[in-house]
Motif scaffolding. Structure first.
Motif, PDB file in Angstrom:
ATOM      1  N   ILE A 182       6.304  -5.966  10.770  1.00 33.95           N
ATOM      2  CA  ILE A 182       6.251  -7.015   9.489  1.00 33.95           C
ATOM      3  C   ILE A 182       6.504  -5.941   8.444  1.00 33.95           C
ATOM      4  CG2 ILE A 182       5.258  -8.552   7.939  1.00 33.95           C
ATOM      5  CD1 ILE A 182       6.145  -9.798  10.520  1.00 33.95           C
ATOM      6  N   ASN A 183       5.688  -4.787   8.159  1.00 35.15           N
ATOM      7  CA  ASN A 183       5.805  -3.975   7.115  1.00 35.15           C
ATOM      8  C   ASN A 183       7.384  -3.559   7.069  1.00 35.15           C
ATOM      9  OD1 ASN A 183       5.400  -1.532   5.418  1.00 35.15           O
ATOM     10  ND2 ASN A 183       5.722  -0.720   7.200  1.00 35.15           N
ATOM     11  N   PHE A 184       7.886  -3.155   8.215  1.00 38.83           N
ATOM     12  CA  PHE A 184       9.665  -2.528   8.091  1.00 38.83           C
ATOM     13  C   PHE A 184      10.265  -3.755   7.743  1.00 38.83           C
ATOM     14  CE2 PHE A 184       7.712   0.892  10.602  1.00 38.83           C
ATOM     15  CZ  PHE A 184       8.212   2.013   9.898  1.00 38.83           C
ATOM     16  N   ILE A 185       9.954  -4.821   7.952  1.00 34.54           N
ATOM     17  CA  ILE A 185      10.874  -6.049   7.734  1.00 34.54           C
ATOM     18  C   ILE A 185      10.991  -6.166   6.173  1.00 34.54           C
ATOM     19  CG2 ILE A 185      11.222  -8.542   7.743  1.00 34.54           C
ATOM     20  CD1 ILE A 185      10.201  -8.288  10.493  1.00 34.54           C
ATOM     21  N   PHE A 186       9.779  -6.104   5.540  1.00 39.03           N
ATOM     22  CA  PHE A 186       9.638  -6.163   4.156  1.00 39.03           C
ATOM     23  C   PHE A 186      10.342  -5.087   3.297  1.00 39.03           C
ATOM     24  CE2 PHE A 186       5.800  -9.029   4.905  1.00 39.03           C
ATOM     25  CZ  PHE A 186       6.389 -10.166   3.866  1.00 39.03           C
ATOM     26  N   ARG A 187      10.132  -4.038   4.130  1.00 40.30           N
ATOM     27  CA  ARG A 187      10.999  -2.601   3.538  1.00 40.30           C
ATOM     28  C   ARG A 187      12.429  -2.933   3.640  1.00 40.30           C
ATOM     29  NH1 ARG A 187       7.818   2.109   3.621  1.00 40.30           N
ATOM     30  NH2 ARG A 187       9.537   3.511   4.296  1.00 40.30           N
ATOM     31  N   PHE A 205       0.826  -1.145   0.037  1.00 41.47           N
ATOM     32  CA  PHE A 205      -0.062   0.173   0.088  1.00 41.47           C
ATOM     33  C   PHE A 205       0.906   1.178   0.151  1.00 41.47           C
ATOM     34  CE2 PHE A 205      -2.683   3.156   1.801  1.00 41.47           C
ATOM     35  CZ  PHE A 205      -3.910   3.069   1.401  1.00 41.47           C
ATOM     36  N   ILE A 206       2.041   1.156   0.689  1.00 41.91           N
ATOM     37  CA  ILE A 206       2.754   2.344   1.008  1.00 41.91           C
ATOM     38  C   ILE A 206       3.660   2.515  -0.463  1.00 41.91           C
ATOM     39  CG2 ILE A 206       4.870   3.106   1.804  1.00 41.91           C
ATOM     40  CD1 ILE A 206       3.518   2.198   4.756  1.00 41.91           C
TER      41      ILE A 206
END
Length: 228
Positions: free
Chosen positions: A213-218, A147-148
């Motif tokens: 989890i979002n920051f891990i994917f980033r 989304f980001i």
């Protein structure tokens, strides 16, 4: 059972709408399903001005009415742009319809996720294992990441008035990305419903884990310059 089938078909149509370029017939199907959905839930409209409103009911009502308006605007703007209605193909109307359709379509996507999340308790209550919750957090974390990265919010507020379409991206991947983004908003809707009923600890923990989890994917996949 009929309502659940209609809801599943509406969600599937929404996924296809957000994943394909030529969506007119899918859009017509979605509008038909939406009208059936509204008819099957007609008692909700009659109860709007009856009974007391707590925080959860107020939030749910705002989401549902906003979703209704967004759906109507998406359908109306789609009709104006459609080649099947040449009488409405007026340049000023078409210009307005294009930006309204872009904003309202993505807004409908977000609100649909919140709407589904507010009713997710009926399903979540039957799941006893911890693994589905862990999987939901991972998928939702990836959904937030997507989304980001795709800068979806800029389309909703019309900061960006032209949707970017990657014609080379695998269609299955596009579907999975849209499912993950929808899953994030379903999770937000569900956890918000729990917070509004004064259950704070678990929902806040789950939302925090999703953001992590979002920051891990980033970190693992990187962040394109178009993201924020």
């Amino acid at each position: 059972m009929t309502r659940r089938i209609i809801d599943v078909l509406m969600t599937a149509a929404l996924m296809l709408q957000m994943s394909m370029q030529i969506t007119e017939y899918i859009g017509i199907t979605f509008v038909a399903l939406f009208l059936i959905h509204s008819y099957l839930n007609r008692r909700w409209y009659g109860a709007l001005f009856r009974g007391k409103y707590n925080l959860l009911r107020a939030f749910s009502t705002v989401v549902n009415i906003s979703l209704l308006i967004a759906f109507i605007m998406t359908a109306f703007s789609g009709i104006i742009m459609s080649e099947n209605f040449p009488a409405l193909n007026i340049e000023s109307l078409t210009s307005f319809a294009r930006v309204a359709h872009l904003s309202c379509a993505y807004l409908s996507f977000v609100l649909m996720g919140l709407h589904l999340g507010l009713h997710w308790g009926m399903i979540a209550g039957r799941i006893k294992s911890l693994w589905p919750a862990i999987l939901a957090i991972i998928i939702s974390g990836y959904g937030l990441y997507t989304f980001i990265n795709q800068d979806i919010f800029s389309y909703i507020i019309l900061r960006n008035q032209f949707a970017f379409i990657d014609y080379e991206k695998n269609f299955a991947l596009v579907i999975l990305e849209n499912i993950s983004m929808l899953s994030f908003w379903v999770l937000i809707g569900y956890q918000t419903s729990k917070i509004l009923t004064r259950k704070f600890l678990t929902p806040c923990l789950i939302i925090a884990l999703t953001i992590i989890i979002n920051f891990i994917f980033r970190f693992l996949l990187g962040v394109p310059e178009a993201g924020f």
